[in-house]
Design an enzyme around this catalytic site. Structure first.
Site: not given
Ligand code: NAP
Length: 470
Positions: A227, A127-128, A155, A152-153, A358, A206, A261
């Site tokens: 995760e 995720p970012w 975008e 893959k990070p 969340e 997510s 998180c």
């Protein structure tokens, strides 16, 4: 790529296509054998060099992380980058510490031994919110175990993952062992998660997307590790150090602009302390410096995008309709960037959106409880189970809370600290499996039992169970 603090472009980079994912997986497959059969000491040496290079590149990594996420430079300098370097260093050591049962004659006629082997090609999607740390948490244990990786990070935040891969090559990691594919989840993420020729899919992000990733991997029966999201309770008992709890709640709720998180999101506070807790948190929050992430005096940077800010603001705006009282915040400052003031919502109802879902923003919701049973019931009244904290000076209460709260981490009189030697990972809707620590290395290893006959006879006793010689 856009700087969320200014709305200005940061960098341009190529977007991968599904064909590039095929090429990256083929590259990881081709490189796997050489890396998986390198000795633990050889792998360790490369990873130790990577830790050193990453440490030397701290200034660049901090600058990239701040410009792509908008996180305050103090956080990137004191938490993201040194934490990542320490994690790389930890896995350099862990590569040499594979454990298992002793070899021996568990059956009188055989010697059994355990082999620990790399799972194979690992697909990773991150995720970012903590781009470098999340990449390190996934890639390093995989490399330490002897796996090859395609990552893959997100975008919108690829920079530090690309830099990590470049540093790994500089450290001597063989070509093809660590591959990065940039691009969106819809194109590149789906192609990677559902790729037939990977052996494992690990994901941080997510809960809804994690479940899609799991389904895609399940089509091939691939191992997964997830995760996912969180909604951490922050339980303040009536004997707690109130000042410590107030400060802990602000730090726990606002870290990374609440885009964490494990962030403290649901404060569950003893009735006797409730009013003072709300007043104290509101006072500290109202003094938080929101602004330029590059300024070391800034406490809170922007949210990741304008669209994400609109989502956070929408949830806060709907809270009064469900009984919540906005004590401070709930506003976006004027000007460019996706900033949002620290927000405290008191008296929320148990069924309200801000209590259950969340938010992933700088928002703390608060409720009171009647007795310890009620406090722990409220803490566990969530589908998530990633992290929690209990604030008390009573050792028995602390023990009970740590035993009964259903979460992968329970802090006592603190909230947020992590350390490379200890695992991070959730229960329930927060996923399964562990990042960090020796437990994470286990995720990327397969256990093989080798059982060797030591009698040397053709006519083995146990054969008589199957057939009788006539
Ligand atoms: P996200 O929307 O789930 O995205 C995570 C990653 O999945 C991104 O790289 C995304 O790509 C990709 N993706 C999106 N759709 C996909 C699909 N259909 N198939 C494969 N990949 C897909 O999460 P986020 O908004 O980036 O991050 C915030 C979430 O991460 C929060 O829920 C937070 O709690 C969670 N998180 C959990 C932990 C933990 O350790 N438990 C740590 C950090 C964050 P693009 O974004 O490029 O489209």
């Amino acid at each position: 790529m856009i700087n969320p603090a200014t709305g200005a472009p940061v960098a341009e980079y190529a977007l991968a296509q599904p064909a590039d994912v095929d090429a990256a997986v083929a590259s990881a497959r081709a490189a796997l054998g050489g890396w998986a059969t390198a000795t633990p000491a050889e792998r360790s040496a490369v990873l130790a060099k990577l830790a050193k290079l990453a440490d030397e590149a701290t200034a660049d990594l901090v600058a990239e992380e701040v410009s792509q996420t908008g996180k305050p430079v103090r956080l990137a300098t004191e938490f993201d980058v040194p934490g990542s370097v320490d994690n790389i260093d930890f896995f350099a050591g862990a590569a040499r510490h594979l454990e298992g049962k002793a070899s021996g004659e568990y059956s009188a006629d055989h010697t059994s031994s355990i082999r620990r082997e790399a799972v194979g090609v690992v697909a990773t999607i991150t995720p970012w919110n903590y781009p470098l740390q999340m990449a390190v948490w996934k890639v390093l244990p995989a490399l330490a175990a002897g796996c090859s990786v395609v990552i893959k990070p997100a975008e919108i935040t690829p920079l530090t993952t690309l830099t990590l891969a470049r540093l790994a090559a500089e450290a001597g990691l063989p070509a093809g062992v660590f591959n990065v594919v940039t691009g969106s989840g819809a194109d590149v993420g789906t192609a990677l998660a559902g790729h037939a020729d990977v052996d494992m899919v690990t994901f941080t992000g997510s809960t809804p997307v994690g479940r899609k990733v799991m389904l895609a991997a399940a089509a091939h029966g691939h191992r997964t590790q997830l995760e996912l999201g969180g909604k951490a309770p922050f339980v303040v008992f009536d004997d707690a150090d109130l000042d410590a709890a107030i400060q802990g709640a602000v730090a726990g709720a606002l870290i990374n602009t609440g885009q964490d998180c494990t962030a403290a999101t649901r404060a569950i506070v003893a009735r006797d302390l409730y009013d003072d807790f709300v007043a104290g948190v509101a006072e500290v929050m109202s003094n938080i410096v929101v602004g330029d992430p590059g300024d070391p005096d800034t406490d809170l940077g922007p949210l990741i995008t304008l669209a994400h800010r609109a989502k956070v603001a929408g949830m806060v705006e709907r809270a009064p309709g469900e009984g919540g009282r906005i004590v401070t915040g709930g506003v976006a400052p004027d000007g460019p960037g996706s900033f949002y003031r620290p927000t405290l919502i008191a008296d929320v109802s148990e069924q309200s959106e801000v209590w259950r879902d969340e938010i992933f923003g700088p928002v703390l919701a608060v409720r009171s409880f009647t007795d310890d049973d009620d406090a722990l019931r409220q803490a566990n009244d969530t589908a998530y189970g990633l992290a929690a904290s209990a604030w008390t000076r009573d050792v028995y209460r602390a023990q009970r809370a740590s035993r009964e709260i259903h979460a992968g981490c329970v802090w006592i009189n603190d909230h947020i600290p992590i350390i490379s030697e200890m695992p991070h990972g959730g229960f329930g809707a927060s996923g399964f499996g562990k990042d960090m620590s020796q437990y994470s290395l286990e995720e990327y290893l397969s256990i093989k039992h080798v059982m060797s006959d030591i009698t040397g006879v053709a006519d083995k006793t146990w054969h008589r169970t199957i057939f009788t010689k006539r």
